[in-house]
Every structure is written in C-alpha cells, then in structure tokens.
Design an enzyme around this catalytic site. Sequence first.
Site, mmCIF file in Angstrom:
data_model
loop_
_atom_site.group_PDB
_atom_site.id
_atom_site.type_symbol
_atom_site.label_atom_id
_atom_site.label_comp_id
_atom_site.label_asym_id
_atom_site.label_seq_id
_atom_site.Cartn_x
_atom_site.Cartn_y
_atom_site.Cartn_z
ATOM 1 N N ASP A 188 0.900 -1.213 0.090
ATOM 2 C CA ASP A 188 0.236 -0.009 0.117
ATOM 3 C C ASP A 188 0.867 1.314 -0.003
ATOM 4 O OD1 ASP A 188 1.042 -0.466 2.492
ATOM 5 O OD2 ASP A 188 -0.741 0.368 3.573
ATOM 6 N N HIS A 219 9.425 0.256 8.107
ATOM 7 C CA HIS A 219 8.934 -1.088 8.514
ATOM 8 C C HIS A 219 8.977 -2.100 7.535
ATOM 9 C CE1 HIS A 219 7.116 0.924 12.020
ATOM 10 N NE2 HIS A 219 6.880 2.141 11.409
HETATM 11 O O1 RIB Z 1 2.633 -0.368 10.847
HETATM 12 C C1 RIB Z 1 3.504 -0.215 9.831
HETATM 13 C C2 RIB Z 1 2.844 -0.622 8.523
HETATM 14 O O2 RIB Z 1 1.704 0.159 8.542
HETATM 15 C C3 RIB Z 1 3.513 -0.327 7.270
HETATM 16 O O3 RIB Z 1 3.120 -1.453 6.441
HETATM 17 C C4 RIB Z 1 3.074 0.892 6.834
HETATM 18 O O4 RIB Z 1 3.585 0.879 5.182
HETATM 19 C C5 RIB Z 1 1.853 1.057 7.136
HETATM 20 O O5 RIB Z 1 1.132 0.583 6.229
HETATM 21 CA CA CA Z 2 2.801 -0.802 3.997
#
Ligand code: RIB
Ligand code: CA
Length: 320
Positions: free
Chosen positions: A10, A246
């Site tokens: 996303d 992340h």
């Molecule tokens: O919590 C981190 C996640 O949430 C990652 O995938 C970031 O892109 C958001 O979608």
């Molecule tokens: Ca993400």
Amino acid sequence: MKEKIIIDTDPGIDDAMAIFFASQSPNLDLIGLTTVFGNVPVEMSTDNAIRLCDILKKDIPVCTGAGKPYGGDVEPSFAHFVHGDNGLGNIELPPPSRQEDPRSAAEFIIEMAKKYPGEVTLVAVGPLTNVAHALDLEPELPNLLKRVVVMGGAARVKGNVSPVAEANIWNDPYGAEKVFATEYAKPLTLIGLDVTYAVSFSVEFNDKLEQLNPVIGSFMNKAAKFYTKFYSEVFQNAKEPVCYFHDALAIAHIINPDIFQYQDGYIRVSKDELCYGQTSFEGTDNPMPNPAWSSQPIVSAALKVNDDKVRDLIQEAYSL
Ligand code: RIB
Ligand code: CA
C-alpha cells in the site's frame, strides 16, 4: 536461483523502501506488485506502485486489489498524515507511465503460485485483505506458495495505531485472522513492530542512500524527510530525528534471516472495540497452552534484530 517474490503493498514511504530494496537485491526476483488500500486508497496504491516501477525503470506487473477490508462494517481510513497527500512524501512525480495489469491482486497471486509451484514467496506489507481473498479463491494456495512473510502486528510490544494494534492488522483484522488461521507449507513469518521499531534510520543514513544511488536514493531521501517529520512528532523526546522503514524489514528477513531472532507461537486477532486489531501472541513453549491459541497454525515471529546489519544490507543494495 533467485527467490521469486510478490510484494502485496500500500505505498507508502516504507513500502517504497521495501520495493526498491527488493528490486536492487541480486538474490531476489521481484515478479509482481499487488496493491491494497491502507496508507492510501487502493487506486493511489496502484498509481504509486507503477510510479515506483517507473523510477526503477522496470516493467514489473502491478495488479490492483482490495479497496476495503475483508470483513467488518468499517470504512477504510488512510494515513496521509504519515505518508503525505500522495502517499510518497508529497514529492512531485510524473503520472504513472502505464495502466495497471488487468488481473486482480488475488488472481495474480494465484496465477504465479500455480505457474511456479513451491517457488513464490508472498510478502504482504499492507492490510492482509488480498491474501485473504486469494485464499478464498484458491484453497490450494497455501501449498502452492513457497512461504508467506507478513509485516504486521506487535507480538510483545505496544501498537502504533492504538496501545495494542499495529496499522496493517488494525486496517483489516478479519483478513488478518483468516491469513493467520491458515496452515502453509512453511510457517508464516511475522515481522512486527517488535523488530521494525528496533531499526531506526537517521537523516545521515538517508543522505548516504542518495550518495550511493542518485536515482532511487535521492527519491527515498526526499520522501524520508516528510516521514521523519512525522516520527519527530511521535517521538518528541528522541535524541535525533529518525524514521522507521517497517516494510523493508520483511525484505531484510528474506535476504538474511540470520540477523533476526524468532519465536514459534500462535496468533489471534481481536475485533472488539477497544482491542480492535490487536495481535495476541502465545509461544509454543507455554506448558499450560490455551486451546484458543494452541489450536491455531504455528507462526514464526521475529522478536529481535541486529539493527546495524539491516542498515548495512540496505546500503549494500543501494550501492549495486
Ligand atoms: O505499521 C507499519 C505498517 O503500516 C507499514 O506497512 C506501513 O506502510 C503502514 O502500512
Ligand atoms: Ca505498508
């Protein structure tokens, strides 16, 4: 042989980092991107995924997936305050150079898993909605995939959208519960906030990426400025401004699993109001197991990581 991966995403600034990292890695073959709502609406996820391929100058298939959660009667909400109005740090980018692939995200995942049985790693770094739909469409999928790696959840640490919930799981706890309740050829790997918040990326690190790779590094460095500003507001007492990529940790796990420490266990996902999206993790080593957890398939949750080694891996990839 290179490992074939599909990133379900996303985008999202940290998604962009994961996509670039995977695409640069000599041992990975990024065979497709499937998009989902999450950080941004799904149409924007698709546009951004194509834009990222344009920056990479790669014609990777981009297939659109779900625009709303798998279950529950909840309208999606987005994280523009984290990732910018355009999801990529408000950096001005040309329009996507091409149309999306006509296959849906779920269809593409299934088609690739059937074409390359036992060879495709599915890396989900957004809400797990597309994966849940693909499991419904093809019950054999769990045995056709090589493995599933999920960036999501918080096994032993607090959440990031509520005290207990991580964003990807909170966006679609119903989809997540289905994905975690499925038995795969290999146990699913969970790369949660336990490890993603253990690897910070400084302004100097992001500047260095730009030096190492003037194309993708300069894009990431610019996008990271917006992202770092968000994290400075969240962590006001931090010693220095940093951000957290992340999703890139899921790619680091595939490239070098040895830099993480894992525990086997079971995951349940809460859907009640206060604990919405909470992933509660119970190790397999509990001598008095609770069947609501121990009846579930085993997942391997990353709980510790060598942060220097992750940063090194990313810099190495950007220098290629
Ligand atoms: O919590 C981190 C996640 O949430 C990652 O995938 C970031 O892109 C958001 O979608
Ligand atoms: Ca993400």
